[in-house]
Design a protein around this motif. Sequence first.
Motif, PDB file in Angstrom:
ATOM      1  N   UNK A 122       0.836  -1.189   0.000  1.00 29.58           N
ATOM      2  CA  UNK A 122       0.000   0.000   0.000  1.00 29.58           C
ATOM      3  C   UNK A 122       0.874   1.244   0.000  1.00 29.58           C
ATOM      4  N   UNK A 123       0.378   2.303  -0.651  1.00 31.74           N
ATOM      5  CA  UNK A 123       1.152   3.524  -0.781  1.00 31.74           C
ATOM      6  C   UNK A 123       0.439   4.699  -0.132  1.00 31.74           C
ATOM      7  N   UNK A 124       1.216   5.711   0.229  1.00 31.48           N
ATOM      8  CA  UNK A 124       0.666   6.962   0.733  1.00 31.48           C
ATOM      9  C   UNK A 124      -0.372   7.495  -0.259  1.00 31.48           C
ATOM     10  N   UNK A 125      -1.548   7.840   0.261  1.00 29.15           N
ATOM     11  CA  UNK A 125      -2.607   8.372  -0.586  1.00 29.15           C
ATOM     12  C   UNK A 125      -3.606   7.351  -1.069  1.00 29.15           C
ATOM     13  N   UNK A 126      -3.304   6.048  -0.866  1.00 27.32           N
ATOM     14  CA  UNK A 126      -4.268   5.004  -1.230  1.00 27.32           C
ATOM     15  C   UNK A 126      -5.460   5.021  -0.278  1.00 27.32           C
ATOM     16  N   UNK A 127      -6.565   4.452  -0.747  1.00 27.63           N
ATOM     17  CA  UNK A 127      -7.654   4.057   0.147  1.00 27.63           C
ATOM     18  C   UNK A 127      -7.882   2.569  -0.057  1.00 27.63           C
ATOM     19  N   UNK A 128      -8.319   1.887   0.998  1.00 28.02           N
ATOM     20  CA  UNK A 128      -8.566   0.452   0.895  1.00 28.02           C
ATOM     21  C   UNK A 128      -9.792   0.085   1.710  1.00 28.02           C
ATOM     22  N   UNK A 129     -10.774  -0.499   1.029  1.00 29.30           N
ATOM     23  CA  UNK A 129     -11.928  -1.075   1.702  1.00 29.30           C
ATOM     24  C   UNK A 129     -11.556  -2.453   2.210  1.00 29.30           C
ATOM     25  N   UNK A 130     -11.704  -2.669   3.505  1.00 29.22           N
ATOM     26  CA  UNK A 130     -11.449  -3.978   4.108  1.00 29.22           C
ATOM     27  C   UNK A 130     -12.790  -4.566   4.522  1.00 29.22           C
ATOM     28  N   UNK A 189     -10.433   2.553   4.606  1.00 30.83           N
ATOM     29  CA  UNK A 189      -9.370   3.233   5.337  1.00 30.83           C
ATOM     30  C   UNK A 189      -8.559   4.139   4.416  1.00 30.83           C
ATOM     31  N   UNK A 190      -8.021   5.213   4.988  1.00 32.99           N
ATOM     32  CA  UNK A 190      -7.092   6.090   4.305  1.00 32.99           C
ATOM     33  C   UNK A 190      -5.667   5.676   4.673  1.00 32.99           C
ATOM     34  N   UNK A 191      -4.802   5.618   3.678  1.00 32.65           N
ATOM     35  CA  UNK A 191      -3.395   5.328   3.926  1.00 32.65           C
ATOM     36  C   UNK A 191      -2.633   6.655   3.863  1.00 32.65           C
ATOM     37  N   UNK A 192      -2.252   7.154   5.024  1.00 30.26           N
ATOM     38  CA  UNK A 192      -1.594   8.456   5.077  1.00 30.26           C
ATOM     39  C   UNK A 192      -2.536   9.569   4.654  1.00 30.26           C
TER      40      UNK A 192
END
Length: 272
Positions: free
Chosen positions: A85-93, A110-113
């Motif tokens: 995962x990278x800064x600025x990604x979003x991920x639905x878990x 979730x927001x990644x960074x």
Amino acid sequence: MIIPKTAEEIVLMREAALVVSRTLGMIAKELKPGVTTKELDKRAEEFIRDQGAKPGFLGLYGCPSTLLTSVNEAVVHGLPTDIPLEEGDIVSVDCGAIKDTFYGDHAYTFEIGEVAPETKKLLQVTKESLYVGIRAFKAGNRTGDIGYAIQAYCEAHGYGVVRELVGHGLGKKLHEDPEIPNFGRRGRGKKFIEGMTIAIEPMINLGTHRVKQLKDGWTIITADKKPSAHFEHNVALVNGQPELLSTFDYVYEALGIASDEEDEFRKVLNEL
């Protein structure tokens, strides 16, 4: 056929839902740039089993994972990968668990960074629409009332509401009647009855509502490859009103967020 639950069964369903809630809270602590969703998937399986439950998705319909992790333009059903995962990604878990023969099933994006402002707004509105939909889950209403409420709220912000994927009844099977679309007309669809238990899950896109499936046979992405958000709660109809079985409290504790958004939906369950 809608399968209403007894008060005792609703309590058991809350315990299954809370296994998922705690798992999402654990995931929230682990999410950061550089982490892979396969790593998260392994930790989630161990965490669920340590709670005396079983992963609800693993093996169901041939699903190869405990979590479904949908990154950026992926709407739902994303399979865990080795891609960091990278800064600025979003991920639905999206996570499911089985405890005492009942399913829990819910999701958080979730927001990644630091993410782009327009993406942050999408997540905010999508989560708000979840509670708008929950408020429509009450005696006398129908599935179309939930769909209309979510659709009207999200389209007023210019977002696309996915049509091909819907919420659902929940119980001893992951997918029970009725389907709970995130679009529809008021007064249409199946009527809500006391004791029914459902999963409400808005899937909302920054751009078009249209989606397509990837060649892996699982991952659904937006047709224009713009970001998508997904939030899901499990809810029971108790005394004619929506009562939350799941909670985002564990996520908020991990992220240091103060929220009272769930308070109105916690009225009677502790007394059952």
